[in-house]
Motif scaffolding. Structure first.
Motif, PDB file in Angstrom:
ATOM      1  N   THR A  66      47.603  49.934  36.562  1.00  0.00           N
ATOM      2  CA  THR A  66      47.420  49.319  37.888  1.00  0.00           C
ATOM      3  C   THR A  66      47.150  47.849  37.625  1.00  0.00           C
ATOM      4  OG1 THR A  66      46.481  51.317  38.857  1.00  0.00           O
ATOM      5  CG2 THR A  66      45.946  49.224  39.941  1.00  0.00           C
ATOM      6  N   ASN A  67      47.984  46.985  38.152  1.00  0.00           N
ATOM      7  CA  ASN A  67      47.808  45.559  37.859  1.00  0.00           C
ATOM      8  C   ASN A  67      48.147  44.698  39.065  1.00  0.00           C
ATOM      9  OD1 ASN A  67      47.502  43.053  36.725  1.00  0.00           O
ATOM     10  ND2 ASN A  67      49.374  43.154  35.483  1.00  0.00           N
ATOM     11  N   TRP A  68      47.085  44.200  39.701  1.00  0.00           N
ATOM     12  CA  TRP A  68      47.243  43.285  40.839  1.00  0.00           C
ATOM     13  C   TRP A  68      47.293  41.843  40.331  1.00  0.00           C
ATOM     14  CZ3 TRP A  68      48.342  45.166  45.532  1.00  0.00           C
ATOM     15  CH2 TRP A  68      48.035  46.497  45.783  1.00  0.00           C
ATOM     16  N   SER A  69      48.139  41.028  40.957  1.00  0.00           N
ATOM     17  CA  SER A  69      48.203  39.607  40.584  1.00  0.00           C
ATOM     18  C   SER A  69      47.134  38.794  41.282  1.00  0.00           C
ATOM     19  CB  SER A  69      49.591  39.034  40.920  1.00  0.00           C
ATOM     20  OG  SER A  69      50.540  39.595  40.053  1.00  0.00           O
ATOM     21  N   THR A  70      46.357  39.433  42.138  1.00  0.00           N
ATOM     22  CA  THR A  70      45.248  38.747  42.802  1.00  0.00           C
ATOM     23  C   THR A  70      43.964  39.005  42.022  1.00  0.00           C
ATOM     24  OG1 THR A  70      45.253  40.678  44.263  1.00  0.00           O
ATOM     25  CG2 THR A  70      46.162  38.629  45.146  1.00  0.00           C
TER      26      THR A  70
END
Ligand code: FUL
Length: 439
Positions: free
Chosen positions: A197-201
């Motif tokens: 799981t990787n959010w750019s925020t």
């Protein structure tokens, strides 16, 4: 940019140290056959878009004749003190169409001013001599958060607003890397693995680069819904250490390992910054460059062939101009979108005959933000519909590793999103080389 080359080069290349202590004699730095065009030709052939060089590592040695320091190439015997690595590398990057970036360590074990208020001003002038135009455009400024001074060592209170302001004043387009951006963020490890799981925020309020940064878990996965955009950058070395060492040449990473790193970085919504350190000649070691070419060959064999080409796709959409067929169109700016407020959707691909694959590549249309938070994929096999993946985020690029299946149809279901999904790409691939490791 997806993949950039990291080059650790300096006194440590000649001493075998990972962290020099700043007392190394300048004459130790003496590449015998420097060729920056060899670095850039290698980077280009491997598919990298930019190069980032350790202009100043923690030992304080400057690879350019910095007027702020007495510990630079100008004090060394190399080319009678007339050499300048940044000049040669920035010229080589321009000649080969690569972007040029710099790592400049705030932690400095040589500068006597380190630990006093005077150091911050000196560091600004150091930045100015690199970013002020002498070497053309600099696409990324890499701020390392490391400091090994320990509890009884020197303590420097960095003026981050001043440092970042200096970078933006001189290079307004530059991306600033640190634990909290503001441009992009450290991924939280040096193994080459972004979060599944990787959010750019990222929540940056109250945090600082270095020891004051968010936890490595947060850096690894980002913060859903945070206001600040700081996509993950995965820095990892092709060798056990960051600097070249003859003794580590037998441990240059295998193609399988590099592919795993690629899937866990580029394939998980992160940029891959792969360190391939030049040797004491000032050239990339032939073992490393050959491995990079094999890595490129493997990537091309997997991704040049899209098994969804020729498929037909059906499902809901926002309407004309946003049809599901846009997912099969390689143009990034043509994307599929759902109506406002509709955050779930299911799309079905008719593969026009049985296709065997084990990679599902998805891309969101990032100019409109990162939205998808849950999705799953099913394949129509001779045994009926089978779920082959259930994942969370997509982001700029997500490559889902699935078991190898032979299917005549595929169903992509977006189960949850922060806003109506906007996806620009779906393609299917077969990786014959690296089928294991589904984590
Ligand atoms: C770390 C440094 O301490 C290492 O030497 C290396 O430069 C790595 C990329 O960042 O924080």
């Amino acid at each position: 940019m997806e993949m950039n080359l990291f080059c650790h080069f300096g006194p440590n290349t000649f001493t075998g140290a990972e962290w020099g202590d700043g007392t190394e004699p300048e004459d130790i730095f003496n590449p015998t056959d420097l060729d920056c065009r060899q670095w850039t030709a290698t980077a280009k052939a491997a598919g990298f878009k930019g190069v980032i060089i350790t202009a100043k590592h923690h030992d304080g040695f400057c690879l350019w004749p910095s007027p702020e320091s007495q510990h630079t190439v100008a004090q060394s015997q190399w080319r009678d003190g007339k050499g300048d690595i940044l000049r040669e590398l920035s010229d080589a990057c321009a000649a080969d169409g690569l972007r040029f970036g710099v790592y400049i360590s705030p932690w400095d074990r040589n500068d006597p001013r380190y630990g006093t208020a005077a150091y911050n001003g000196a560091f600004v002038r150091t930045l100015e001599s690199v970013l002020g135009g002498a070497y053309g455009p600099v696409f990324e400024q890499w701020f390392d958060g490391a400091c090994g001074e320990g509890p009884t060592g020197k303590r420097q209170v960095y003026d981050w607003p001043l440092f970042n302001g200096t970078v933006y004043r001189l290079q307004p387009q530059a991306v600033i890397f640190s634990d909290v951006g503001p441009g992009c963020r450290w991924v939280g490890n040096e193994r080459g693995s972004a979060g599944r799981t990787n959010w750019s925020t990222l929540e940056v309020e109250g945090f600082e680069p270095g020891a004051g940064g968010p936890t490595t878990e947060v850096l690894n996965g980002g913060t859903p819904g945070a206001a600040h955009w700081a996509a993950a950058e995965t820095d990892v070395s092709i060798r056990p250490g960051w600097f070249w060492r003859a003794s580590e040449t037998p441990q240059v990473k295998s193609v399988q390992k590099l592919l795993q790193i690629y899937y866990e970085s580029v394939g998980r919504n992160s940029l891959l910054l792969l360190n391939v350190p030049p040797d004491t000649r000032g050239r990339i070691d032939p073992v490393d460059s050959l491995r990079l070419m094999e890595f490129r060959e493997a990537l091309d064999a997997i991704f040049a062939n899209d098994l969804a080409a020729g498929a037909t796709i059906s499902g809901p959409s926002r309407g004309r101009g946003f049809e599901p067929s846009r997912l099969l169109d390689p143009s990034y700016d043509r994307y599929w979108a759902m109506p406002d407020g509709k955050i779930t959707a299911s799309l079905t691909l008719d593969l026009a005959g049985p296709k065997t694959f084990n990679r599902v590549l998805l891309q969101e249309y990032i100019p409109l933000g990162q939205r998808v938070s849950a999705f799953h994929v099913e394949a129509l096999t001779p045994d009926g519909w089978q779920e082959i993946a259930r994942e969370t985020t997509i982001g700029y690029k997500r490559i889902v590793l699935t078991p190898t299946v032979t299917a005549t149809a595929l169903r992509l279901t977006i189960d949850a999103a922060l806003a109506c999904p906007t996806l620009t790409r779906l393609s299917l691939h077969l990786d014959p080389l690296y089928c294991a490791n589904l984590d």
